[in-house]
Design a protein around this motif. Structure first.
Motif, PDB file in Angstrom:
ATOM      1  N   THR A 113       4.529   2.971 -12.139  1.00  0.00           N
ATOM      2  CA  THR A 113       5.513   2.763 -11.064  1.00  0.00           C
ATOM      3  C   THR A 113       4.945   3.249  -9.730  1.00  0.00           C
ATOM      4  O   THR A 113       5.142   2.608  -8.700  1.00  0.00           O
ATOM      5  CB  THR A 113       6.834   3.482 -11.404  1.00  0.00           C
ATOM      6  N   ILE A 114       4.217   4.369  -9.773  1.00  0.00           N
ATOM      7  CA  ILE A 114       3.618   4.887  -8.530  1.00  0.00           C
ATOM      8  C   ILE A 114       2.646   3.857  -7.938  1.00  0.00           C
ATOM      9  O   ILE A 114       2.693   3.571  -6.738  1.00  0.00           O
ATOM     10  CB  ILE A 114       2.926   6.244  -8.794  1.00  0.00           C
ATOM     11  N   THR A 115       1.819   3.239  -8.794  1.00  0.00           N
ATOM     12  CA  THR A 115       0.869   2.234  -8.264  1.00  0.00           C
ATOM     13  C   THR A 115       1.624   1.013  -7.741  1.00  0.00           C
ATOM     14  O   THR A 115       1.231   0.418  -6.738  1.00  0.00           O
ATOM     15  CB  THR A 115      -0.150   1.790  -9.339  1.00  0.00           C
ATOM     16  N   LYS A 116       2.719   0.682  -8.422  1.00  0.00           N
ATOM     17  CA  LYS A 116       3.509  -0.477  -7.968  1.00  0.00           C
ATOM     18  C   LYS A 116       4.178  -0.215  -6.626  1.00  0.00           C
ATOM     19  O   LYS A 116       4.353  -1.132  -5.822  1.00  0.00           O
ATOM     20  CB  LYS A 116       4.559  -0.845  -9.026  1.00  0.00           C
ATOM     21  N   LEU A 117       4.559   1.028  -6.412  1.00  0.00           N
ATOM     22  CA  LEU A 117       5.179   1.354  -5.116  1.00  0.00           C
ATOM     23  C   LEU A 117       4.130   1.355  -4.013  1.00  0.00           C
ATOM     24  O   LEU A 117       4.388   0.876  -2.906  1.00  0.00           O
ATOM     25  CB  LEU A 117       5.879   2.717  -5.178  1.00  0.00           C
ATOM     26  N   ILE A 118       2.944   1.891  -4.325  1.00  0.00           N
ATOM     27  CA  ILE A 118       1.882   1.949  -3.299  1.00  0.00           C
ATOM     28  C   ILE A 118       1.483   0.542  -2.859  1.00  0.00           C
ATOM     29  O   ILE A 118       1.264   0.295  -1.674  1.00  0.00           O
ATOM     30  CB  ILE A 118       0.646   2.733  -3.827  1.00  0.00           C
ATOM     31  N   THR A 119       1.413  -0.389  -3.812  1.00  0.00           N
ATOM     32  CA  THR A 119       1.008  -1.762  -3.464  1.00  0.00           C
ATOM     33  C   THR A 119       2.214  -2.644  -3.118  1.00  0.00           C
ATOM     34  O   THR A 119       2.070  -3.843  -2.935  1.00  0.00           O
ATOM     35  CB  THR A 119       0.231  -2.414  -4.629  1.00  0.00           C
ATOM     36  N   ARG A 120       3.363  -2.025  -3.076  1.00  0.00           N
ATOM     37  CA  ARG A 120       4.616  -2.706  -2.684  1.00  0.00           C
ATOM     38  C   ARG A 120       4.960  -3.892  -3.609  1.00  0.00           C
ATOM     39  O   ARG A 120       5.504  -4.900  -3.180  1.00  0.00           O
ATOM     40  CB  ARG A 120       4.507  -3.159  -1.228  1.00  0.00           C
ATOM     41  N   GLN A 121       4.633  -3.703  -4.900  1.00  0.00           N
ATOM     42  CA  GLN A 121       5.118  -4.685  -5.875  1.00  0.00           C
ATOM     43  C   GLN A 121       6.578  -4.416  -6.154  1.00  0.00           C
ATOM     44  O   GLN A 121       7.305  -5.301  -6.574  1.00  0.00           O
ATOM     45  CB  GLN A 121       4.359  -4.541  -7.198  1.00  0.00           C
ATOM     46  N   GLU A 122       6.952  -3.155  -5.991  1.00  0.00           N
ATOM     47  CA  GLU A 122       8.329  -2.737  -6.221  1.00  0.00           C
ATOM     48  C   GLU A 122       8.804  -1.954  -5.004  1.00  0.00           C
ATOM     49  O   GLU A 122       8.002  -1.300  -4.329  1.00  0.00           O
ATOM     50  CB  GLU A 122       8.414  -1.818  -7.451  1.00  0.00           C
TER      51      GLU A 122
END
Lengths: 225, 295
Positions: free
Chosen positions: A43-52
């Motif tokens: 989830t942290i990587t998804k937030l950093i790349t703005r997938q979520e």
């Protein structure tokens, strides 16, 4: 630079992935994010790349404040963050050279620059001799190195690797970590998401350990069992 | 679109069109089929319209002149009749001409003419043509009011039926064209979407590397443009061949039906084919990848 300040994220199905998570990763750091499945690492990587998107708190990646980031700005944020996936995500009908070069075309790089830089980066990951091969003709470790070459070709300031050693043997895992270290030595921030504690201990870097969406541990030198 | 990217987009669009194998051929074949059906429909409606126009042109009003008027006075009525709104033309038919025509029609019945003993019981008359069939009843009424006109013959039943038939045909043709177009869009959209599913991984990767939506979309749009152009060109030649074949073989010797030459409609047909082909190809492609851009 990556800044998380009291970030909370709940998925549509009700799963609470992150709760009140705060940390700061400065430019040039090498950080491992570890934890069991469902701890909130990905989830942290998804937030950093703005997938979520997140529910509350503040996330800043380089110069971008993600809370107020417009959709049209997302591609430009992603150009500053290289991502390496566990499943490599290479395009099977493109050669190794083309897989790496197309990431430069996306940022509108001149053909001359592409011709100069792609061989350079392929040599950095030790794949100069495989430039004309197709992904299906490569081993897992080689495919992962192509993915790393593609992730760093546009000189991002941050490189995120999500379980980069999940599909390769232990020897190759060590080689990939050495490669990350070499990239880090050039000033790129490295964030590695993994559950392989042996690798983490060997590297002796900062470790952020997550458990149930909360930070359990944030220190240099290794995680708890 | 920057120049450096334009070459890349065109190259990728061309490559994608011709290297995706079955799906590329399927997209072209389906669009081609839709366009040929639209073409056949257009050619049919144009020909029906032409024949309706012919029937309309044959619609005439006959005004009979009072026999107390001399032939000169009867001929002068032309100015009055021609001044009636919506009268396109009028032809004076003297009672002598009318008798000759009558005589011709009574071939083999010379004894009827003999009984007339040189008398002419017929009146001078006018054949009146109107600009549009919708106006013929109003023209007939106006002519009926002209002093010197004793009787007007106008088949309102046939006229009204032609008007109704043409109106129904126009509405039905338009509705059918829209349905056909909507069906074509639906089929093409789904075919392209199916072709796009195979490339969702590529789109996904491009998004992660920082490609803008338009950078991803352009090669698909160009691919749609090429598919549209190819399908339109093939549809044009298919329609040409099919139409000429039908005119030469099926309708040969049937004089009751008047048929257009292909050359008379080729411009409009090409315009529709290229317009619809390109529009469906481009819009279909652009929309088909929309779902995969939301990453």
């Amino acid at each position: 630079m990556v800044l998380f300040n009291k970030v909370t994220k709940t998925y549509a199905n009700g799963t609470k992935a992150l709760e009140d998570v705060s940390f700061r990763i400065d430019q040039g750091e090498f950080v491992f994010i570890i934890g069991a499945s469902g701890a909130g690492k990905t989830t942290i990587t998804k937030l950093i790349t703005r997938q979520e998107a997140f529910d509350s708190g503040e996330v800043v990646v380089n110069k971008y404040r993600l809370k107020t980031l417009r959709n049209s700005q997302i591609p430009y944020l992603r150009r500053t963050v290289g991502v390496v996936f566990q499943d490599f995500r290479l395009i099977d009908n493109k050669t190794v050279y083309e897989n790496v070069a197309f990431a430069m075309r996306i940022v509108n790089a001149p053909a001359k620059e592409i011709r100069a830089r792609v061989p350079h980066v392929l040599s950095l990951v030790g794949l100069s001799h495989k430039a004309k091969a197709y992904p299906t003709q490569l081993s897992g470790g080689e495919q992962q190195r192509v993915a790393i070459a593609r992730a760093i070709i546009n000189s991002p300031s941050i490189l995120i690797a999500d379980e980069p050693t999940g599909n390769v043997d232990p020897n190759m895992s060590r080689e990939i970590m050495d490669l990350f270290q070499a990239i880090n030595d050039r000033g790129t921030t490295i964030i590695v998401v993994t559950h392989e504690l042996s690798l983490v201990r060997r590297m002796k870097k900062r470790v952020i350990q997550l458990d149930g969406g909360r930070i359990l541990y944030d220190k240099v030198g290794g995680g708890q069992e | 679109m920057k120049r450096i990217n334009a070459f890349y987009f065109i190259k990728e669009g061309l490559k994608n069109t011709f290297t995706q194998g079955f799906m590329g051929i399927a997209s072209i074949a389906i669009l081609l089929s839709c366009l040929v059906i639209i073409g056949i429909f257009m050619l049919t409606t144009e020909n029906i319209d032409l024949n309706l126009q012919n029937i309309e042109e044959q619609d005439e009003i006959v005004a009979f002149v009072d026999e107390i008027l001399t032939i000169e006075e009867a001929q002068d009525l032309k100015y009055v009749i021609d001044a009636v709104p919506h009268v396109k033309d009028s032809i004076f038919v003297s009672n002598e001409e009318a008798l000759k025509t009558f005589e011709g029609q009574l071939e083999g019945a010379e004894d009827v003419m003999a009984e007339l003993e040189g008398d002419n019981p017929l009146r001078h008359s006018y054949r009146i043509f109107v600009d549009q069939i919708e106006n013929s009843s109003a023209v007939a009424d106006s002519v009926r009011m002209i002093p010197g006109v004793i009787k007007v013959r106008h088949n309102e039943f046939v006229t009204n039926n032609i008007i109704s038939l043409r109106n129904v045909f126009s509405v039905a043709a338009f509705a059918f064209f829209i349905i056909l177009l909507a069906l074509s869009v639906f089929i093409i959209y789904n075919t392209i979407r199916l072709a796009t599913v195979a490339r969702r991984k590529e789109i996904n990767i491009m998004k992660f590397v920082g490609a803008t939506n338009w950078f991803i979309r352009w090669p698909f749009v160009i691919e749609g443009l090429i598919i549209g152009l190819l399908a339109a060109t093939l549809a044009y030649f298919c329609s040409w061949y099919l139409y000429t074949y039908f005119v030469d073989n099926v309708f040969e010797g049937i004089n009751i039906v008047k048929l257009l030459e292909f050359g008379a409609i080729r411009g409009r047909l090409a315009l529709i084919f290229y317009g619809v082909g390109i529009l469906i190809g481009v819009i279909g492609s652009a929309f088909a990848i929309r779902k995969y851009l939301r990453v």
